[in-house]
Design a protein around this motif. Structure first.
Motif, PDB file in Angstrom:
ATOM      1  N   GLU A   1       0.833  -1.193   0.000  1.00  0.00           N
ATOM      2  CA  GLU A   1       0.000   0.000   0.000  1.00  0.00           C
ATOM      3  C   GLU A   1       0.870   1.245   0.000  1.00  0.00           C
ATOM      4  O   GLU A   1       1.880   1.324   0.713  1.00  0.00           O
TER       5      GLU A   1
ATOM      6  N   ARG B   1       0.864   5.259   0.861  1.00  0.00           N
ATOM      7  CA  ARG B   1       0.140   6.224   1.679  1.00  0.00           C
ATOM      8  C   ARG B   1       0.643   7.632   1.369  1.00  0.00           C
ATOM      9  O   ARG B   1       1.835   7.921   1.531  1.00  0.00           O
TER      10      ARG B   1
ATOM     11  N   GLY C   1      -8.621   2.381  -3.800  1.00  0.00           N
ATOM     12  CA  GLY C   1      -8.105   2.705  -2.481  1.00  0.00           C
ATOM     13  C   GLY C   1      -9.163   3.362  -1.617  1.00  0.00           C
ATOM     14  O   GLY C   1     -10.362   3.220  -1.852  1.00  0.00           O
TER      15      GLY C   1
ATOM     16  N   CYS D   1      -4.873   6.090   0.851  1.00  0.00           N
ATOM     17  CA  CYS D   1      -4.313   4.737   0.949  1.00  0.00           C
ATOM     18  C   CYS D   1      -4.594   4.025  -0.374  1.00  0.00           C
ATOM     19  O   CYS D   1      -5.748   3.683  -0.661  1.00  0.00           O
ATOM     20  N   LEU D   2      -3.554   3.809  -1.152  1.00  0.00           N
ATOM     21  CA  LEU D   2      -3.705   3.277  -2.507  1.00  0.00           C
ATOM     22  C   LEU D   2      -2.980   1.942  -2.611  1.00  0.00           C
ATOM     23  O   LEU D   2      -1.773   1.864  -2.343  1.00  0.00           O
ATOM     24  N   PRO D   3      -3.671   0.873  -3.006  1.00  0.00           N
ATOM     25  CA  PRO D   3      -3.002  -0.432  -3.125  1.00  0.00           C
ATOM     26  C   PRO D   3      -2.007  -0.426  -4.280  1.00  0.00           C
ATOM     27  O   PRO D   3      -2.238   0.162  -5.333  1.00  0.00           O
TER      28      PRO D   3
ATOM     29  N   ARG E   1      -3.168  -3.276  -7.853  1.00  0.00           N
ATOM     30  CA  ARG E   1      -4.558  -2.917  -8.125  1.00  0.00           C
ATOM     31  C   ARG E   1      -5.311  -4.118  -8.671  1.00  0.00           C
ATOM     32  O   ARG E   1      -4.876  -4.749  -9.630  1.00  0.00           O
TER      33      ARG E   1
ATOM     34  N   ASP F   1     -15.523  -1.918  -3.856  1.00  0.00           N
ATOM     35  CA  ASP F   1     -14.494  -1.126  -3.197  1.00  0.00           C
ATOM     36  C   ASP F   1     -15.099  -0.209  -2.148  1.00  0.00           C
ATOM     37  O   ASP F   1     -14.564  -0.059  -1.040  1.00  0.00           O
TER      38      ASP F   1
ATOM     39  N   HIS G   1     -13.832  -0.478   1.564  1.00  0.00           N
ATOM     40  CA  HIS G   1     -12.938   0.589   2.006  1.00  0.00           C
ATOM     41  C   HIS G   1     -13.708   1.832   2.416  1.00  0.00           C
ATOM     42  O   HIS G   1     -13.277   2.952   2.103  1.00  0.00           O
TER      43      HIS G   1
END
Length: 514
Positions: A413, A415, A476, A493-495, A498, A507, A511
């Protein structure tokens, strides 16, 4: 003019349910398989029985050859004066096979027959056509199995061997015959039993298949009933979970349809909220402009100038509102984000350069990473600038606004955050500020000179909703950590890996921002 007969034919064709068509296909295929296997088995068994008839007749012909050899070697045990004596020696110890007969002919008349109760033996003795055909075989003719159809026997196979003795003027024939129809009867009976067993099996397959097909297709019936109940104003119906307990394709289809209905419901809810909110927010500037125009004194230059300024300001606000609404609408499209390799440290530096002139703040990059990740640079920059603009609105001059970025400890992840030392956000506002047109309580910080240049200076309430939409488009989420009076930290917060098949609605459910 349309052919009513053709329409009726199409209607009749589609009148059969999928359940019946599946069952019919299974039964037809099974029937053809059974028919093919049974036919092949019958042909092979019939040929085997027919070959056995021929071999048995040939074997019977060896009896006369054995007797001839005994006579030639002097082991006959009785004088041999004519063909009748030879036939006696050959027939006295013979026992006809089931369905067979042995006859000794002398000059075309029956001379000897074995002592047997075999029905074929008795019927063959009375068959004049068989006797005549056997007696017609002349010496020197090839010894072979012949077939004959007579009045008493629809199909006879026989072998007739002429017998002559030196010094005798009589002509004998050793005849062995088999009723082929009687020999083939067990084969026919066994395959008749097979046919009856196949009929019972087809009936069982039909009953079981009808029940199984109905069970497998029950999600489709539920889907049909659900689709009939769904209307534009009610998208709440779903296929029951007990219909989707299996792991087959039909259950998967039902689950997929439920997920599709979830997405449709979410999309319709999104459109309704968008229309309601847009109508509500656009109504205010329209009312203001209309009110000023209605009260305008065209002969008063000052009033005209003031009305013009108010109208332009309200039109600008409407333009910004429409642009933000278009951005939110586009966020539902699959091509809203276009990922490309992005260096995180360069991204943070470029954002720092963009926001520096916005206000008199202490700008910092408190953490960074040289990682290269797949992001939509333009959308992420838009989200970070919006978070910075939000921080400026709620901080005093010379306050600290820090940007940062790091990869999570598990390496899965990224951030990205914006931290401020402003007024913070109360607990009751934390959920509402991410909703469309949701607003937090405005602080007293920030001078009019500063805020007039910032995005969403009038607090329309779409900025953080756009940030949340950008995060969700990257699969995210956005997190908020805030303490009233001490400041807030907004974190994207981005995976890094993807998912390619996760739906946007899934999602949002997984999330949901806190």
């Amino acid at each position: 003019m349309a052919d009513p007969g053709g329409t009726e034919t199409v209607a009749r064709r589609y009148a059969l349910s999928v359940r019946v068509r599946i069952l019919a296909a299974v039964l037809v295929t099974t029937t053809l398989g059974m028919l093919g296997a049974g036919s092949a088995s019958y042909i092979i068994a019939r040929q085997h029985a027919y070959d056995s008839v021929h071999s048995d007749l040939v074997q019977e012909s060896e009896e006369i050859n054995t007797v001839v050899r005994m006579i030639d070697s002097g082991q006959a045990g009785r004088p041999v004066k004519g063909p009748g004596d030879v036939l006696y020696l050959a027939i006295k110890s013979s026992v006809p096979d089931p369905g067979g007969a042995i006859i000794g002919l002398v000059d075309g008349r029956i001379a000897w027959v074995p002592d047997s109760d075999e029905p074929t033996q008795k019927s063959a003795q009375d068959d004049a056509e068989l006797i005549a055909a056997a007696a017609a075989i002349q010496p020197g003719s090839p010894v072979e199995v012949r077939e004959l159809r007579t009045t008493g026997h629809p199909r006879l196979a026989f072998i007739s061997i002429p017998v002559q003795v030196d010094g005798s003027a009589h002509l004998g024939h050793f005849v062995a015959a088999v009723d082929v129809a009687e020999v083939l009867q067990p084969v026919a009976r066994s395959h008749l039993t097979y046919a009856l067993a196949c009929l019972v099996a087809l009936l069982a397959i039909g009953v079981v298949g009808y029940q199984v097909a109905g069970r497998l297709l029950s999600p489709l019936r539920s889907l049909q009933a659900t689709a009939q109940r769904i209307s534009e104003t009610d998208l709440t119906d779903r296929i029951p979970d007990d219909q989707l307990a299996g792991r087959d394709e039909v259950a998967d289809l039902g689950r997929t349809m439920n997920a599709m209905l979830d997405r449709l419901s979410s999309s319709f809810d999104h459109q309704r909220r968008l229309l309601d909110d847009a109508g509500h927010e656009l109504r205010t500037p329209i009312t203001i402009v209309r009110g000023h125009l209605e009260l305008l004194d065209p002969d008063d230059p000052a009033d005209v100038k003031e009305t013009r300024a108010v109208s332009l300001d309200e039109l600008d606000r409407m333009q910004r509102l429409v642009d933000d609404l278009m951005t939110l609408a586009k966020s539902q499209r699959p091509d809203f984000v276009r990922p490309e390799p992005v260096e995180v440290d360069q991204l943070l530096s470029s954002v720092r350069g963009l926001v520096g002139p916005l206000a008199d703040r202490q700008w910092q990059i408190e953490a960074s990473t040289a990682a290269v990740v797949a992001l939509d640079r333009q959308r992420i920059t838009q989200a970070l600038v919006q978070l910075v603009a939000n921080a400026v609105r709620f901080t005093a001059p010379r306050a600290v606004i820090a940007l940062g970025g790091s990869v999570g400890p598990d390496g899965r992840e990224l951030r990205l955050w914006v931290r401020d030392t402003g007024t913070g956000i109360t607990a009751e506002d934390r959920e509402r500020i991410f909703e469309r047109f949701g607003r937090g309580h405005r602080s007293g910080h920030g001078s009019p000179e500063e805020t007039v240049r910032l995005p969403e200076h009038d607090g329309a309430g779409l900025g953080l909703a756009i940030v949340a939409a950008i995060a969700e488009a990257h699969h995210g989420r956005i997190e908020l950590d805030s303490t009233p009076g001490l400041g807030s930290t907004f974190t994207l917060c981005l995976p890094l890996d993807r998912p390619s098949t996760t739906t946007r609605s899934e999602d949002r459910a997984r999330h949901r921002h806190r």
